[in-house]
Design a protein around this motif. Structure first.
Motif, PDB file in Angstrom:
ATOM      1  N   PHE A 175       0.838  -1.209   0.000  1.00 26.84           N
ATOM      2  CA  PHE A 175       0.000   0.000   0.000  1.00 26.84           C
ATOM      3  C   PHE A 175       0.876   1.264   0.000  1.00 26.84           C
ATOM      4  O   PHE A 175       0.586   2.232  -0.705  1.00 26.84           O
ATOM      5  CB  PHE A 175      -0.922   0.011   1.223  1.00 26.84           C
ATOM      6  N   ILE A 176       1.934   1.236   0.776  1.00 29.64           N
ATOM      7  CA  ILE A 176       2.854   2.381   0.833  1.00 29.64           C
ATOM      8  C   ILE A 176       3.505   2.600  -0.527  1.00 29.64           C
ATOM      9  O   ILE A 176       3.652   3.736  -0.995  1.00 29.64           O
ATOM     10  CB  ILE A 176       3.915   2.147   1.925  1.00 29.64           C
ATOM     11  N   ILE A 177       3.886   1.507  -1.188  1.00 27.74           N
ATOM     12  CA  ILE A 177       4.515   1.608  -2.504  1.00 27.74           C
ATOM     13  C   ILE A 177       3.560   2.220  -3.521  1.00 27.74           C
ATOM     14  O   ILE A 177       3.936   3.097  -4.306  1.00 27.74           O
ATOM     15  CB  ILE A 177       4.997   0.217  -2.971  1.00 27.74           C
ATOM     16  N   LYS A 178       2.311   1.783  -3.507  1.00 25.13           N
ATOM     17  CA  LYS A 178       1.335   2.329  -4.457  1.00 25.13           C
ATOM     18  C   LYS A 178       1.005   3.788  -4.144  1.00 25.13           C
ATOM     19  O   LYS A 178       0.786   4.589  -5.048  1.00 25.13           O
ATOM     20  CB  LYS A 178       0.060   1.474  -4.439  1.00 25.13           C
ATOM     21  N   LYS A 179       0.997   4.128  -2.862  1.00 25.48           N
ATOM     22  CA  LYS A 179       0.603   5.480  -2.465  1.00 25.48           C
ATOM     23  C   LYS A 179       1.699   6.505  -2.736  1.00 25.48           C
ATOM     24  O   LYS A 179       1.444   7.586  -3.283  1.00 25.48           O
ATOM     25  CB  LYS A 179       0.235   5.501  -0.978  1.00 25.48           C
ATOM     26  N   TYR A 180       2.951   6.164  -2.394  1.00 29.82           N
ATOM     27  CA  TYR A 180       4.036   7.146  -2.470  1.00 29.82           C
ATOM     28  C   TYR A 180       4.970   6.940  -3.664  1.00 29.82           C
ATOM     29  O   TYR A 180       5.822   7.784  -3.921  1.00 29.82           O
ATOM     30  CB  TYR A 180       4.842   7.134  -1.161  1.00 29.82           C
ATOM     31  N   LYS A 181       4.818   5.812  -4.353  1.00 31.02           N
ATOM     32  CA  LYS A 181       5.556   5.531  -5.597  1.00 31.02           C
ATOM     33  C   LYS A 181       7.075   5.693  -5.448  1.00 31.02           C
ATOM     34  O   LYS A 181       7.731   6.374  -6.248  1.00 31.02           O
ATOM     35  CB  LYS A 181       5.039   6.417  -6.734  1.00 31.02           C
ATOM     36  N   PRO A 182       7.663   5.079  -4.438  1.00 35.51           N
ATOM     37  CA  PRO A 182       9.117   5.192  -4.277  1.00 35.51           C
ATOM     38  C   PRO A 182       9.869   4.245  -5.205  1.00 35.51           C
ATOM     39  O   PRO A 182       9.296   3.287  -5.749  1.00 35.51           O
ATOM     40  CB  PRO A 182       9.315   4.766  -2.819  1.00 35.51           C
ATOM     41  N   ILE A 183      11.139   4.498  -5.399  1.00 39.83           N
ATOM     42  CA  ILE A 183      12.021   3.507  -6.014  1.00 39.83           C
ATOM     43  C   ILE A 183      12.216   2.409  -4.969  1.00 39.83           C
ATOM     44  O   ILE A 183      12.559   2.702  -3.819  1.00 39.83           O
ATOM     45  CB  ILE A 183      13.374   4.126  -6.406  1.00 39.83           C
ATOM     46  N   VAL A 184      11.967   1.157  -5.340  1.00 38.08           N
ATOM     47  CA  VAL A 184      12.020   0.047  -4.380  1.00 38.08           C
ATOM     48  C   VAL A 184      13.270  -0.793  -4.645  1.00 38.08           C
ATOM     49  O   VAL A 184      13.408  -1.396  -5.710  1.00 38.08           O
ATOM     50  CB  VAL A 184      10.755  -0.829  -4.471  1.00 38.08           C
ATOM     51  N   VAL A 185      14.172  -0.797  -3.665  1.00 38.33           N
ATOM     52  CA  VAL A 185      15.444  -1.516  -3.804  1.00 38.33           C
ATOM     53  C   VAL A 185      15.464  -2.715  -2.843  1.00 38.33           C
ATOM     54  O   VAL A 185      15.433  -2.529  -1.623  1.00 38.33           O
ATOM     55  CB  VAL A 185      16.638  -0.595  -3.490  1.00 38.33           C
ATOM     56  N   PRO A 186      15.527  -3.938  -3.372  1.00 45.23           N
ATOM     57  CA  PRO A 186      15.569  -5.124  -2.500  1.00 45.23           C
ATOM     58  C   PRO A 186      16.972  -5.374  -1.952  1.00 45.23           C
ATOM     59  O   PRO A 186      17.970  -5.120  -2.623  1.00 45.23           O
ATOM     60  CB  PRO A 186      15.154  -6.272  -3.438  1.00 45.23           C
ATOM     61  N   ILE A 187      17.015  -5.881  -0.738  1.00 45.65           N
ATOM     62  CA  ILE A 187      18.270  -6.283  -0.103  1.00 45.65           C
ATOM     63  C   ILE A 187      18.076  -7.669   0.519  1.00 45.65           C
ATOM     64  O   ILE A 187      17.056  -7.926   1.156  1.00 45.65           O
ATOM     65  CB  ILE A 187      18.694  -5.281   0.989  1.00 45.65           C
ATOM     66  N   VAL A 188      19.057  -8.529   0.326  1.00 47.16           N
ATOM     67  CA  VAL A 188      19.031  -9.856   0.943  1.00 47.16           C
ATOM     68  C   VAL A 188      20.223  -9.966   1.878  1.00 47.16           C
ATOM     69  O   VAL A 188      21.369  -9.756   1.465  1.00 47.16           O
ATOM     70  CB  VAL A 188      19.093 -10.982  -0.118  1.00 47.16           C
ATOM     71  N   ILE A 189      19.955 -10.272   3.145  1.00 47.45           N
ATOM     72  CA  ILE A 189      21.027 -10.408   4.130  1.00 47.45           C
ATOM     73  C   ILE A 189      21.080 -11.838   4.655  1.00 47.45           C
ATOM     74  O   ILE A 189      20.089 -12.569   4.629  1.00 47.45           O
ATOM     75  CB  ILE A 189      20.849  -9.435   5.312  1.00 47.45           C
ATOM     76  N   ASP A 190      22.245 -12.219   5.156  1.00 48.86           N
ATOM     77  CA  ASP A 190      22.403 -13.528   5.783  1.00 48.86           C
ATOM     78  C   ASP A 190      23.587 -13.474   6.736  1.00 48.86           C
ATOM     79  O   ASP A 190      24.459 -12.602   6.617  1.00 48.86           O
ATOM     80  CB  ASP A 190      22.619 -14.613   4.725  1.00 48.86           C
ATOM     81  N   GLY A 191      23.599 -14.386   7.686  1.00 47.59           N
ATOM     82  CA  GLY A 191      24.698 -14.480   8.641  1.00 47.59           C
ATOM     83  C   GLY A 191      24.506 -13.693   9.916  1.00 47.59           C
ATOM     84  O   GLY A 191      25.190 -13.943  10.911  1.00 47.59           O
ATOM     85  N   PHE A 192      23.582 -12.741   9.936  1.00 50.67           N
ATOM     86  CA  PHE A 192      23.384 -11.913  11.120  1.00 50.67           C
ATOM     87  C   PHE A 192      22.758 -12.715  12.257  1.00 50.67           C
ATOM     88  O   PHE A 192      23.074 -12.510  13.431  1.00 50.67           O
ATOM     89  CB  PHE A 192      22.508 -10.701  10.784  1.00 50.67           C
ATOM     90  N   ARG A 193      21.866 -13.622  11.911  1.00 52.90           N
ATOM     91  CA  ARG A 193      21.227 -14.457  12.928  1.00 52.90           C
ATOM     92  C   ARG A 193      22.249 -15.369  13.604  1.00 52.90           C
ATOM     93  O   ARG A 193      22.125 -15.690  14.785  1.00 52.90           O
ATOM     94  CB  ARG A 193      20.106 -15.288  12.287  1.00 52.90           C
TER      95      ARG A 193
END
Length: 286
Positions: A175-193
């Motif tokens: 809903f936030i993406i549709k409302k404010y139309k930001p550039i959406v950048v995905p990040i994948v993390i691992d090892g922190f847990r």
């Protein structure tokens, strides 16, 4: 920068800058010393506009994930590609980086309050409160605050709303993406847990290979794309779609989570019969 200049949330930028400098200096070795943070794709950061960017990521600890992102983002903006060597990049940090966090989490103790001042957009979770499941309406003021943060700069969000893997993406993110139309950048993390306790404060194990992969922005049709389609894109992008369970057996994931719980709560775990030299070998291989 004026000494008394504030951001849209009323926080003094001078104070925020020094909090980031100090906290960054104190935490740097957690990713570049005690453990080894491997970064991929940080060159994308320099090409992003200064505002209306939404980072979506999987989540593994309360605080260590977002602190690592502050390091990586500022290092990239200062010209470092895929590394956070030499903490000098924090002398002039980007001050309009925000992250979405549960309000109840950011009120518990002095450290969360300090971290909140450094950039938290605190919201009331609609599905959980005080460790119990709830079902309540989204507060429009929370949505507006996220919109305010996007209008001022960059926002980091963990759309699953939990540190547990393979949980569904919350519709509020779409809903936030549709409302404010930001550039959406995905990040994948691992090892922190594996590196830290659940809060991301205590170092649980050293010599862990941590990773952060920053991907190209998602292609989204803000006007016509359905909420479900946006959610599915995010699930695939942050590698939390159920189909990934076919690649990584769920039994293996549960066993891994169980092991983490033992490490977190059992004071006797370190006294297991495993020979020390074998344990060191396993640490290096992991």
């Amino acid at each position: 920068m004026g000494l008394f200049k504030k951001n849209p949330f009323g926080h003094y930028l001078f104070i925020k800058k020094w909090l980031i400098r100090i906290m960054g200096g104190l935490t740097h070795q957690r990713y570049q010393g005690f453990n080894d943070l491997q970064i991929e794709g940080s060159s994308i950061i320099k090409d992003l506009p200064g505002r209306n960017v939404l980072f979506v990521s999987n989540h593994q600890t309360y605080f260590a994930d977002v602190v690592a992102m502050y390091h990586v983002f500022n290092a990239s903006l200062s010209g470092r590609v895929d590394n956070i060597k030499n903490v000098g990049y924090l002398w002039d940090p980007k001050l309009n980086i925000y992250y979405v966090a549960a309000a109840e989490t950011m009120k518990k103790g002095l450290l969360p309050k300090v971290l909140a001042y450094a950039g938290s957009v605190s919201i009331d979770r609609t599905w959980r409160a005080d460790g119990k499941s709830v079902n309540r309406q989204v507060k429009m003021s929370d949505i507006s605050n996220i919109g305010m943060a996007l209008d001022d700069g960059w926002v980091i969000t963990f759309p699953q709303g939990t540190t547990k893997p393979w949980k569904p993406i919350r519709k509020g993110t779409a809903f936030i993406i549709k409302k404010y139309k930001p550039i959406v950048v995905p990040i994948v993390i691992d090892g922190f847990r594996r590196s830290f306790d659940k809060k991301g404060i205590r170092i649980k194990k050293r010599n862990i290979l941590q990773s952060m992969v920053i991907k190209e922005p998602l292609e989204i049709d803000y006007e016509n794309e359905e909420i479900e389609s946006i959610i599915e894109k995010i699930e695939y992008a942050i590698e939390q779609h159920p189909t990934f369970l076919k690649v990584i057996p769920e039994s293996e994931i549960k066993a891994h989570e169980s092991l983490n719980e033992q490490r977190r709560y059992s004071s006797d775990y370190k006294a297991e019969k495993t020979p020390k030299n074998k344990d060191k070998k396993n640490q290096k291989e992991s």
